[in-house]
Design a protein around this motif. Structure first.
Motif, PDB file in Angstrom:
ATOM      1  N   ASN A   1       0.854  -1.193   0.000  1.00 57.46           N
ATOM      2  CA  ASN A   1       0.000   0.000   0.000  1.00 57.46           C
ATOM      3  C   ASN A   1       0.882   1.233   0.000  1.00 57.46           C
ATOM      4  O   ASN A   1       1.894   1.283   0.701  1.00 57.46           O
ATOM      5  CB  ASN A   1      -0.883   0.039   1.254  1.00 57.46           C
ATOM      6  N   LEU A   2       0.474   2.237  -0.761  1.00 61.66           N
ATOM      7  CA  LEU A   2       1.196   3.504  -0.781  1.00 61.66           C
ATOM      8  C   LEU A   2       0.182   4.637  -0.793  1.00 61.66           C
ATOM      9  O   LEU A   2      -0.679   4.696  -1.666  1.00 61.66           O
ATOM     10  CB  LEU A   2       2.098   3.603  -2.018  1.00 61.66           C
ATOM     11  N   TRP A   3       0.260   5.515   0.219  1.00 65.70           N
ATOM     12  CA  TRP A   3      -0.560   6.718   0.244  1.00 65.70           C
ATOM     13  C   TRP A   3       0.255   7.831  -0.383  1.00 65.70           C
ATOM     14  O   TRP A   3       1.461   7.953  -0.128  1.00 65.70           O
ATOM     15  CB  TRP A   3      -0.943   7.071   1.677  1.00 65.70           C
ATOM     16  N   VAL A   4      -0.380   8.633  -1.233  1.00 64.30           N
ATOM     17  CA  VAL A   4       0.312   9.707  -1.939  1.00 64.30           C
ATOM     18  C   VAL A   4      -0.470  11.009  -1.819  1.00 64.30           C
ATOM     19  O   VAL A   4      -1.697  11.002  -1.637  1.00 64.30           O
ATOM     20  CB  VAL A   4       0.521   9.369  -3.435  1.00 64.30           C
ATOM     21  N   ALA A   5       0.241  12.111  -1.924  1.00 67.62           N
ATOM     22  CA  ALA A   5      -0.383  13.428  -1.951  1.00 67.62           C
ATOM     23  C   ALA A   5       0.442  14.309  -2.872  1.00 67.62           C
ATOM     24  O   ALA A   5       1.647  14.103  -3.030  1.00 67.62           O
ATOM     25  CB  ALA A   5      -0.439  14.023  -0.552  1.00 67.62           C
ATOM     26  N   ASP A   6      -0.207  15.299  -3.483  1.00 69.57           N
ATOM     27  CA  ASP A   6       0.512  16.173  -4.404  1.00 69.57           C
ATOM     28  C   ASP A   6      -0.170  17.528  -4.483  1.00 69.57           C
ATOM     29  O   ASP A   6      -1.370  17.654  -4.212  1.00 69.57           O
ATOM     30  CB  ASP A   6       0.590  15.532  -5.794  1.00 69.57           C
ATOM     31  N   ASP A   7       0.611  18.532  -4.895  1.00 76.34           N
ATOM     32  CA  ASP A   7       0.071  19.877  -5.061  1.00 76.34           C
ATOM     33  C   ASP A   7      -0.750  20.014  -6.346  1.00 76.34           C
ATOM     34  O   ASP A   7      -1.405  21.026  -6.563  1.00 76.34           O
ATOM     35  CB  ASP A   7       1.184  20.919  -5.025  1.00 76.34           C
ATOM     36  N   ALA A   8      -0.717  18.988  -7.205  1.00 76.15           N
ATOM     37  CA  ALA A   8      -1.489  18.950  -8.465  1.00 76.15           C
ATOM     38  C   ALA A   8      -1.211  20.155  -9.353  1.00 76.15           C
ATOM     39  O   ALA A   8      -2.100  20.678 -10.018  1.00 76.15           O
ATOM     40  CB  ALA A   8      -2.984  18.809  -8.179  1.00 76.15           C
ATOM     41  N   LYS A   9       0.057  20.559  -9.394  1.00 79.64           N
ATOM     42  CA  LYS A   9       0.441  21.660 -10.276  1.00 79.64           C
ATOM     43  C   LYS A   9       1.141  21.101 -11.503  1.00 79.64           C
ATOM     44  O   LYS A   9       1.780  20.056 -11.446  1.00 79.64           O
ATOM     45  CB  LYS A   9       1.363  22.634  -9.545  1.00 79.64           C
ATOM     46  N   THR A  10       1.020  21.832 -12.596  1.00 80.87           N
ATOM     47  CA  THR A  10       1.730  21.475 -13.819  1.00 80.87           C
ATOM     48  C   THR A  10       2.752  22.565 -14.089  1.00 80.87           C
ATOM     49  O   THR A  10       2.799  23.574 -13.396  1.00 80.87           O
ATOM     50  CB  THR A  10       0.765  21.371 -15.020  1.00 80.87           C
ATOM     51  N   PHE A  11       3.558  22.370 -15.115  1.00 80.80           N
ATOM     52  CA  PHE A  11       4.514  23.395 -15.468  1.00 80.80           C
ATOM     53  C   PHE A  11       3.790  24.571 -16.103  1.00 80.80           C
ATOM     54  O   PHE A  11       2.684  24.435 -16.625  1.00 80.80           O
ATOM     55  CB  PHE A  11       5.582  22.834 -16.414  1.00 80.80           C
ATOM     56  N   GLN A  12       4.423  25.733 -16.058  1.00 80.15           N
ATOM     57  CA  GLN A  12       3.827  26.958 -16.541  1.00 80.15           C
ATOM     58  C   GLN A  12       3.263  26.770 -17.944  1.00 80.15           C
ATOM     59  O   GLN A  12       3.937  26.281 -18.834  1.00 80.15           O
ATOM     60  CB  GLN A  12       4.866  28.072 -16.556  1.00 80.15           C
ATOM     61  N   GLY A  13       2.000  27.129 -18.107  1.00 84.66           N
ATOM     62  CA  GLY A  13       1.341  26.989 -19.396  1.00 84.66           C
ATOM     63  C   GLY A  13       0.830  25.592 -19.663  1.00 84.66           C
ATOM     64  O   GLY A  13       0.177  25.346 -20.668  1.00 84.66           O
ATOM     65  N   GLY A  14       1.134  24.660 -18.782  1.00 88.91           N
ATOM     66  CA  GLY A  14       0.699  23.280 -18.972  1.00 88.91           C
ATOM     67  C   GLY A  14      -0.739  23.091 -18.548  1.00 88.91           C
ATOM     68  O   GLY A  14      -1.199  23.663 -17.570  1.00 88.91           O
ATOM     69  N   LYS A  15      -1.457  22.289 -19.319  1.00 88.29           N
ATOM     70  CA  LYS A  15      -2.849  21.979 -18.980  1.00 88.29           C
ATOM     71  C   LYS A  15      -2.864  20.690 -18.173  1.00 88.29           C
ATOM     72  O   LYS A  15      -2.152  19.748 -18.480  1.00 88.29           O
ATOM     73  CB  LYS A  15      -3.660  21.810 -20.269  1.00 88.29           C
ATOM     74  N   ALA A  16      -3.686  20.663 -17.140  1.00 92.00           N
ATOM     75  CA  ALA A  16      -3.782  19.475 -16.301  1.00 92.00           C
ATOM     76  C   ALA A  16      -4.327  18.306 -17.115  1.00 92.00           C
ATOM     77  O   ALA A  16      -5.395  18.417 -17.713  1.00 92.00           O
ATOM     78  CB  ALA A  16      -4.678  19.750 -15.103  1.00 92.00           C
ATOM     79  N   PRO A  17      -3.609  17.183 -17.153  1.00 96.36           N
ATOM     80  CA  PRO A  17      -4.095  16.009 -17.887  1.00 96.36           C
ATOM     81  C   PRO A  17      -5.343  15.416 -17.222  1.00 96.36           C
ATOM     82  O   PRO A  17      -5.692  15.770 -16.101  1.00 96.36           O
ATOM     83  CB  PRO A  17      -2.927  15.022 -17.794  1.00 96.36           C
ATOM     84  N   ASP A  18      -5.997  14.507 -17.921  1.00 94.25           N
ATOM     85  CA  ASP A  18      -7.182  13.831 -17.387  1.00 94.25           C
ATOM     86  C   ASP A  18      -6.806  12.586 -16.589  1.00 94.25           C
ATOM     87  O   ASP A  18      -7.560  11.627 -16.550  1.00 94.25           O
ATOM     88  CB  ASP A  18      -8.136  13.437 -18.533  1.00 94.25           C
ATOM     89  N   THR A  19      -5.653  12.588 -15.988  1.00 89.03           N
ATOM     90  CA  THR A  19      -5.186  11.462 -15.178  1.00 89.03           C
ATOM     91  C   THR A  19      -4.949  11.962 -13.757  1.00 89.03           C
ATOM     92  O   THR A  19      -4.806  13.168 -13.539  1.00 89.03           O
ATOM     93  CB  THR A  19      -3.863  10.907 -15.738  1.00 89.03           C
ATOM     94  N   PRO A  20      -4.891  11.056 -12.777  1.00 94.74           N
ATOM     95  CA  PRO A  20      -4.560  11.511 -11.420  1.00 94.74           C
ATOM     96  C   PRO A  20      -3.208  12.228 -11.427  1.00 94.74           C
ATOM     97  O   PRO A  20      -2.338  11.902 -12.235  1.00 94.74           O
ATOM     98  CB  PRO A  20      -4.498  10.218 -10.608  1.00 94.74           C
ATOM     99  N   PRO A  21      -3.006  13.186 -10.529  1.00 91.21           N
ATOM    100  CA  PRO A  21      -1.758  13.946 -10.508  1.00 91.21           C
ATOM    101  C   PRO A  21      -0.518  13.127 -10.168  1.00 91.21           C
ATOM    102  O   PRO A  21       0.590  13.597 -10.360  1.00 91.21           O
ATOM    103  CB  PRO A  21      -1.998  14.992  -9.416  1.00 91.21           C
ATOM    104  N   VAL A  22      -0.699  11.902  -9.651  1.00 90.70           N
ATOM    105  CA  VAL A  22       0.452  11.086  -9.265  1.00 90.70           C
ATOM    106  C   VAL A  22       0.339   9.704  -9.901  1.00 90.70           C
ATOM    107  O   VAL A  22      -0.731   9.097  -9.907  1.00 90.70           O
ATOM    108  CB  VAL A  22       0.535  10.930  -7.722  1.00 90.70           C
ATOM    109  N   THR A  23       1.458   9.217 -10.427  1.00 91.55           N
ATOM    110  CA  THR A  23       1.547   7.831 -10.889  1.00 91.55           C
ATOM    111  C   THR A  23       2.575   7.124 -10.004  1.00 91.55           C
ATOM    112  O   THR A  23       3.523   7.736  -9.514  1.00 91.55           O
ATOM    113  CB  THR A  23       1.981   7.725 -12.366  1.00 91.55           C
ATOM    114  N   VAL A  24       2.362   5.823  -9.831  1.00 92.43           N
ATOM    115  CA  VAL A  24       3.208   5.010  -8.953  1.00 92.43           C
ATOM    116  C   VAL A  24       3.758   3.840  -9.760  1.00 92.43           C
ATOM    117  O   VAL A  24       3.005   3.187 -10.497  1.00 92.43           O
ATOM    118  CB  VAL A  24       2.380   4.496  -7.754  1.00 92.43           C
ATOM    119  N   THR A  25       5.056   3.570  -9.639  1.00 96.75           N
ATOM    120  CA  THR A  25       5.682   2.450 -10.344  1.00 96.75           C
ATOM    121  C   THR A  25       6.524   1.636  -9.364  1.00 96.75           C
ATOM    122  O   THR A  25       7.393   2.179  -8.673  1.00 96.75           O
ATOM    123  CB  THR A  25       6.592   2.952 -11.483  1.00 96.75           C
TER     124      THR A  25
END
Length: 194
Positions: free
Chosen positions: A84-108
């Motif tokens: 199990n892994l709990w994650v948190a993020d500020d959900a920011k993208t790079f300047q001018g970047g549009k937020a993708p339609d995916t969760p802000p964090v991916t885990v590998t």
């Protein structure tokens, strides 16, 4: 003052060696083991994007950035271990970047070391929205779960990397990923009889 060993390594005793790298007019300070971890402000880029925060237990110890976090688990051979892994993020993208339609964090997940093969039920498990207890109030919190099975008993180390929307390597900035390690002790199967 430290002294030079024959093998060419430096022994600093109780002294700490600090070095600083300046990239894109931003200082990044590091030091020998034992130095306190500095302010994460040095990990911010452009619009203030920071690495994801990860924890191996809800409300438990967490880390943000490449210094990593570790935990230990054990299982018996042929029995999968749940990761199990709990994650948190500020959900920011790079300047001018549009937020993708995916969760802000991916885990590998991957095997780092160990005597046999490791099979994950999903090495890139989906990050589902979930509540969490964090020192900051992140824009996104979630949980990712997978299992691992081992081809033989022994001592293993598994690695997990959480990337934000900037992707592997932080889109060239190397800012926005966090890693962790899980030491798994895989015991031999119990034999019949007493």
């Amino acid at each position: 003052m430290g002294h030079l060993h024959r093998n060419g390594t430096q022994n600093f005793g109780t002294e700490k060696l600090t070095w600083m790298i300046v990239a894109n007019a931003r200082p990044l300070q590091s030091c020998t083991p034992g130095c306190p971890v500095g302010d994460l402000a040095v990990l911010r880029v452009g619009i203030g994007n920071t690495p994801p925060i990860i924890s191996f237990e809800q409300g438990g110890p967490s880390v943000q950035g490449p210094q990593g976090i570790s935990t230990a688990l054990e299982t018996t051979f042929r029995n999968p271990v749940t990761l199990n892994l709990w994650v948190a993020d500020d959900a920011k993208t790079f300047q001018g970047g549009k937020a993708p339609d995916t969760p802000p964090v991916t885990v590998t997940w991957s095997k780092y070391r160990g005597p046999g093969a490791v099979t994950f039920s999903n090495s890139k498990p989906p990050v589902e929205k979930a509540s969490g207890e964090w020192e900051i109030t992140p824009a996104f919190t979630g949980k990712a779960t997978t299992t691992a099975t081992f081809s033989e008993p022994g001592e293993y180390v598994l690695r997990v990397v959480a990337n934000d929307w900037s992707g592997d390597g932080g889109g060239g900035f190397q800012c926005c990923w966090t890693n962790g390690q899980v030491k798994v002790s895989v015991k031999p199967e119990a034999t019949g009889g007493r």
